[in-house]
Design a protein around this motif. Structure first.
Motif, PDB file in Angstrom:
ATOM      1  N   ASP A  53       0.731  -1.376  -0.196  1.00 20.29           N
ATOM      2  CA  ASP A  53       0.049   0.049   0.156  1.00 20.29           C
ATOM      3  C   ASP A  53       0.831   1.159   0.004  1.00 20.29           C
ATOM      4  O   ASP A  53       1.548   1.350   0.885  1.00 20.29           O
ATOM      5  N   LEU A  54       0.507   1.954  -1.083  1.00 19.47           N
ATOM      6  CA  LEU A  54       1.452   3.331  -1.129  1.00 19.47           C
ATOM      7  C   LEU A  54       0.597   4.258  -1.017  1.00 19.47           C
ATOM      8  O   LEU A  54      -0.405   4.623  -1.943  1.00 19.47           O
ATOM      9  N   HIS A  55       0.625   5.225   0.060  1.00 19.05           N
ATOM     10  CA  HIS A  55      -0.577   6.398   0.303  1.00 19.05           C
ATOM     11  C   HIS A  55       0.014   7.717  -0.077  1.00 19.05           C
ATOM     12  O   HIS A  55       1.238   8.048   0.337  1.00 19.05           O
ATOM     13  N   LEU A  56      -0.631   8.189  -1.113  1.00 16.92           N
ATOM     14  CA  LEU A  56      -0.187   9.667  -1.204  1.00 16.92           C
ATOM     15  C   LEU A  56      -1.021  10.491  -0.571  1.00 16.92           C
ATOM     16  O   LEU A  56      -2.417  10.754  -0.805  1.00 16.92           O
ATOM     17  N   ASN A  57      -0.787  11.338   0.425  1.00 19.92           N
ATOM     18  CA  ASN A  57      -1.584  12.170   1.097  1.00 19.92           C
ATOM     19  C   ASN A  57      -1.572  13.534   0.501  1.00 19.92           C
ATOM     20  O   ASN A  57      -0.665  14.105   0.539  1.00 19.92           O
ATOM     21  N   CYS A  58      -2.597  13.847  -0.061  1.00 23.84           N
ATOM     22  CA  CYS A  58      -2.867  15.144  -1.022  1.00 23.84           C
ATOM     23  C   CYS A  58      -3.548  16.163  -0.248  1.00 23.84           C
ATOM     24  O   CYS A  58      -3.845  17.192  -0.806  1.00 23.84           O
ATOM     25  N   ALA A  59      -3.667  16.184   1.048  1.00 26.55           N
ATOM     26  CA  ALA A  59      -4.531  17.146   1.562  1.00 26.55           C
ATOM     27  C   ALA A  59      -3.909  18.646   1.365  1.00 26.55           C
ATOM     28  O   ALA A  59      -4.678  19.629   1.445  1.00 26.55           O
ATOM     29  N   GLN A  60      -2.383  18.779   1.323  1.00 26.67           N
ATOM     30  CA  GLN A  60      -1.813  19.821   1.104  1.00 26.67           C
ATOM     31  C   GLN A  60      -1.352  20.248  -0.082  1.00 26.67           C
ATOM     32  O   GLN A  60      -0.654  21.375  -0.729  1.00 26.67           O
ATOM     33  N   VAL A  61      -1.911  19.592  -1.160  1.00 29.40           N
ATOM     34  CA  VAL A  61      -1.737  19.804  -2.802  1.00 29.40           C
ATOM     35  C   VAL A  61      -2.640  20.924  -3.069  1.00 29.40           C
ATOM     36  O   VAL A  61      -3.787  20.891  -2.826  1.00 29.40           O
ATOM     37  N   ARG A  62      -2.135  21.992  -3.626  1.00 34.40           N
ATOM     38  CA  ARG A  62      -2.565  23.232  -3.906  1.00 34.40           C
ATOM     39  C   ARG A  62      -3.331  23.095  -5.225  1.00 34.40           C
ATOM     40  O   ARG A  62      -4.343  23.648  -5.574  1.00 34.40           O
ATOM     41  N   ALA A  63      -2.286  22.426  -6.252  1.00 33.65           N
ATOM     42  CA  ALA A  63      -2.986  22.365  -7.629  1.00 33.65           C
ATOM     43  C   ALA A  63      -2.283  21.046  -8.207  1.00 33.65           C
ATOM     44  O   ALA A  63      -1.135  20.878  -7.793  1.00 33.65           O
ATOM     45  N   CYS A  64      -2.806  20.863  -9.483  1.00 29.10           N
ATOM     46  CA  CYS A  64      -2.315  19.680 -10.294  1.00 29.10           C
ATOM     47  C   CYS A  64      -2.598  19.984 -11.767  1.00 29.10           C
ATOM     48  O   CYS A  64      -3.576  20.258 -12.122  1.00 29.10           O
ATOM     49  N   ASP A  65      -1.434  20.327 -12.422  1.00 30.69           N
ATOM     50  CA  ASP A  65      -1.444  20.410 -13.848  1.00 30.69           C
ATOM     51  C   ASP A  65      -1.593  19.011 -14.599  1.00 30.69           C
ATOM     52  O   ASP A  65      -1.296  18.201 -14.040  1.00 30.69           O
ATOM     53  N   PRO A  66      -1.416  19.337 -15.954  1.00 30.06           N
ATOM     54  CA  PRO A  66      -1.604  18.032 -16.704  1.00 30.06           C
ATOM     55  C   PRO A  66      -0.418  17.154 -16.605  1.00 30.06           C
ATOM     56  O   PRO A  66      -0.428  15.923 -16.528  1.00 30.06           O
ATOM     57  N   MET A  67       0.837  17.531 -16.480  1.00 28.88           N
ATOM     58  CA  MET A  67       2.055  16.898 -16.115  1.00 28.88           C
ATOM     59  C   MET A  67       1.826  16.462 -14.426  1.00 28.88           C
ATOM     60  O   MET A  67       2.318  15.036 -14.598  1.00 28.88           O
ATOM     61  N   GLY A  68       1.196  16.928 -13.535  1.00 28.16           N
ATOM     62  CA  GLY A  68       1.158  16.188 -12.384  1.00 28.16           C
ATOM     63  C   GLY A  68       0.189  14.849 -12.485  1.00 28.16           C
ATOM     64  O   GLY A  68       0.337  13.865 -12.029  1.00 28.16           O
ATOM     65  N   LEU A  69      -1.012  15.125 -13.389  1.00 28.33           N
ATOM     66  CA  LEU A  69      -2.049  14.225 -13.674  1.00 28.33           C
ATOM     67  C   LEU A  69      -1.261  12.940 -14.331  1.00 28.33           C
ATOM     68  O   LEU A  69      -1.415  11.851 -13.714  1.00 28.33           O
ATOM     69  N   SER A  70      -0.540  13.227 -15.340  1.00 28.12           N
ATOM     70  CA  SER A  70       0.426  12.147 -15.972  1.00 28.12           C
ATOM     71  C   SER A  70       1.236  11.405 -15.189  1.00 28.12           C
ATOM     72  O   SER A  70       1.243  10.229 -15.210  1.00 28.12           O
ATOM     73  N   VAL A  71       1.833  12.082 -14.033  1.00 34.41           N
ATOM     74  CA  VAL A  71       2.607  11.463 -13.156  1.00 34.41           C
ATOM     75  C   VAL A  71       2.056  10.469 -12.270  1.00 34.41           C
ATOM     76  O   VAL A  71       2.377   9.329 -11.871  1.00 34.41           O
ATOM     77  N   LEU A  72       0.650  11.020 -11.766  1.00 35.62           N
ATOM     78  CA  LEU A  72      -0.053  10.072 -11.174  1.00 35.62           C
ATOM     79  C   LEU A  72      -0.441   8.679 -11.738  1.00 35.62           C
ATOM     80  O   LEU A  72      -0.621   7.866 -11.256  1.00 35.62           O
ATOM     81  N   LEU A  73      -1.006   9.061 -13.135  1.00 31.51           N
ATOM     82  CA  LEU A  73      -1.103   7.973 -13.909  1.00 31.51           C
ATOM     83  C   LEU A  73       0.013   6.861 -14.129  1.00 31.51           C
ATOM     84  O   LEU A  73      -0.099   5.681 -14.024  1.00 31.51           O
ATOM     85  N   ALA A  74       1.194   7.545 -14.062  1.00 32.78           N
ATOM     86  CA  ALA A  74       2.255   6.703 -14.695  1.00 32.78           C
ATOM     87  C   ALA A  74       2.660   6.025 -13.262  1.00 32.78           C
ATOM     88  O   ALA A  74       2.810   4.666 -13.111  1.00 32.78           O
ATOM     89  N   LEU A  75       2.778   6.544 -12.194  1.00 29.68           N
ATOM     90  CA  LEU A  75       2.732   5.931 -10.639  1.00 29.68           C
ATOM     91  C   LEU A  75       1.669   4.698 -10.524  1.00 29.68           C
ATOM     92  O   LEU A  75       2.045   3.710  -9.969  1.00 29.68           O
ATOM     93  N   HIS A  76       0.314   5.143 -10.940  1.00 29.97           N
ATOM     94  CA  HIS A  76      -0.479   4.068 -10.907  1.00 29.97           C
ATOM     95  C   HIS A  76      -0.080   2.813 -11.615  1.00 29.97           C
ATOM     96  O   HIS A  76      -0.518   1.584 -11.221  1.00 29.97           O
TER      97      HIS A  76
END
Length: 120
Positions: A53-76
């Motif tokens: 189980d790899l938990h990313l706590n995102c509570a303090q994430v202010r913004a996510c751009d397309p590159m951030g989304l791309s990295v989340l998908l790659a990590l998934h």
């Protein structure tokens, strides 16, 4: 536009047991930080061979751009292939909206082997 100071964007890691890791994210998940997150997560996966189980706590994430989304998908993709469940914990409303609009909420929050298809 200038980037925020580097100490404004950080990730800390906690490993409560050999099967779990928590990455606490803060700041923006964008073109300037996304690769850092991926590298950090990949290093953690390699350092913790029994990880389930790899938990990313995102509570303090202010913004996510397309590159951030791309990295989340790659990590998934990486975690799913390794049988690791990626958790996106404490998502702020803006991140949930982005994931919903892009059709990635289900796939990114489903356990390995049970990902929702984004094609119809």
């Amino acid at each position: 536009m200038t980037a925020p100071p580097s100490d404004d964007r950080r990730a800390t890691i906690a490993t409560p047991d050999r099967h779990t890791a928590h990455l606490h994210l803060s700041g923006d998940l964008d073109h300037t930080t996304a690769d850092e997150l991926l590298a950090l997560a990949v290093r953690q996966i390699a350092a913790q061979p029994s990880l389930r189980d790899l938990h990313l706590n995102c509570a303090q994430v202010r913004a996510c751009d397309p590159m951030g989304l791309s990295v989340l998908l790659a990590l998934h993709r990486r975690t799913s292939a390794a049988g690791i469940h990626l958790h996106l914990d404490d998502r702020p409303p803006a991140l949930d909206r982005l994931l919903t609009v892009t059709g990635t909420l289900g796939p990114l929050t489903s356990p390995p082997g049970r990902s929702s298809s984004t094609t119809g």
